[in-house]
Design an enzyme around this catalytic site. Sequence first.
Site, short mmCIF file in Angstrom:
data_model
loop_
_atom_site.label_atom_id
_atom_site.label_comp_id
_atom_site.label_asym_id
_atom_site.label_seq_id
_atom_site.Cartn_x
_atom_site.Cartn_y
_atom_site.Cartn_z
N ASN A 18 -1.92 -3.33 5.22
CA ASN A 18 -3.18 -3.37 6.02
C ASN A 18 -4.01 -4.54 5.40
OD1 ASN A 18 -5.59 -2.58 7.40
ND2 ASN A 18 -6.12 -1.13 5.95
N TRP A 19 -4.16 -5.51 6.17
CA TRP A 19 -4.91 -6.75 5.54
C TRP A 19 -6.60 -6.49 5.59
CZ3 TRP A 19 -1.95 -11.30 8.43
CH2 TRP A 19 -0.61 -11.58 7.84
N LYS A 20 -6.90 -5.48 6.33
CA LYS A 20 -8.22 -5.35 6.67
C LYS A 20 -9.09 -6.43 7.18
CE LYS A 20 -8.03 -2.37 2.75
NZ LYS A 20 -8.76 -1.31 2.02
N HIS B 192 -8.64 4.79 10.14
CA HIS B 192 -8.88 4.45 8.53
C HIS B 192 -10.14 4.97 7.99
CE1 HIS B 192 -8.93 1.92 5.15
NE2 HIS B 192 -7.53 1.92 5.00
N GLU C 217 -12.34 3.55 6.10
CA GLU C 217 -13.35 2.53 6.08
C GLU C 217 -13.96 2.44 7.74
OE1 GLU C 217 -11.11 -0.76 4.71
OE2 GLU C 217 -10.77 0.00 2.76
N GLU D 160 -3.97 9.12 3.01
CA GLU D 160 -4.89 8.14 2.19
C GLU D 160 -6.08 8.82 1.56
OE1 GLU D 160 -3.96 3.82 3.38
OE2 GLU D 160 -5.59 4.21 4.56
N GLY E 252 -8.49 1.07 -2.54
CA GLY E 252 -9.04 0.18 -3.31
C GLY E 252 -9.78 0.19 -4.53
N SER F 74 -4.09 2.28 -3.16
CA SER F 74 -3.64 1.58 -4.62
C SER F 74 -2.30 1.47 -4.71
CB SER F 74 -4.45 2.08 -5.73
OG SER F 74 -5.87 1.99 -5.35
N GLY G 257 -3.12 -1.82 1.05
CA GLY G 257 -4.05 -2.81 1.13
C GLY G 257 -4.16 -3.94 0.42
N GLY G 258 -4.77 -3.79 -0.76
CA GLY G 258 -4.85 -5.01 -1.66
C GLY G 258 -3.57 -5.59 -1.95
#
Length: 250
Positions: free
Chosen positions: A11-13, A96, A98, A168, A174, A212, A233-234
Site C-alpha cells: 500500500n503505497w498511500k 483503509h 486513513e 489492520e 505507520g 508495521s 505500508g512503509g
Amino acid sequence: MPERTPYIAANWKMNKTVAEAAAFVDALLPRIAATQCDVVVCAPFTALGAVVERRYGTAVKVAAQNMHEEESGAFTGEVSAPMLVELDVEAVVLGHSERRQLFGETDEALARKVPAALAAELEPILCVGESEAARDAGETEEVLERQLQADLAGVESGDLSRVVVAYEPVWAIGTGRTATPEQAQEACAFIRDVLRMRGAAADQVRILYGGSMKPANAAELLALPDVDGGLIGGASLDPTDFAAIVEAAG
Ligand code: PEP
C-alpha cells in the site's frame, strides 16, 4: 483445510510519481520472479497505468486505494470501478483506516462500495481494525464484528470468499508498533469466525495482517494459521524490503 495462496500487498498511500512507480516495478520483478504468492501493488491513481503496463506477464496484480460506488455521475474528484477495470486494475483497497479517519469514509458507504467492486470484477481488499482506545477497553472483537457486518451487509454469502479482508489495528499502522503474533492470530481467527457465521466459505477467504509489517517481523506473522498475507505500508516503498516480505511468505 483448503490451501490459501499467500497474498502480499504493497500500500503505497500517497507516494510515488509515475517515474518512481515504474522504477519500483522494474526493481521488484526480478526479485520476486520465483514467487508463488499473489503480489499486489496498491498504487495512487496516477501511477496505476504505469504499474499495469510493466507487470503484464508477471505475478503482480494492481490495486487502487479507493473508488466510488457509482459507475459515473456528478462526483467531482472520484473514480469508479469501471474506470479502474478499463485500466486492467484487478483489486481495490476499501475502508483503509486513513480513509475512515481523515476522509470520513463510513460503513454505510463501504456497504455500497464492496458490492460495487465485486459487480465490476474488482477484488475488494476490505480493511478493518480497532483503535488503541477500543483495544484498551477490551472492545476489539466488537469493533471488528460491527465493521464486518456493516461493510459486508450487501454481499451475498456465496460471494464473501471473493473479498480479501485486511486486519489492520489502527494503533499499529505507520507507528512502528506491530501487533504481537498472539494478537494478530486472535483477531484474524475471529474475523474468519464472523465470516463463517455470515455463511462464507470462510476457509477460502484470505485474511491479511497490516500494521508495521517489515522484513524483520514478516516471517513470524505470516506463519500464523489464520494470517494469509500482509498489507504493507512503509516497508513496501522500497523494492528490496517488499521483496523480502514476499519471500518470507514463501
Ligand atoms: C497500511 O498502510 O495499510 C499499513 C499497514 O502501513 P504500515 O505498514 O506503514 O504500518
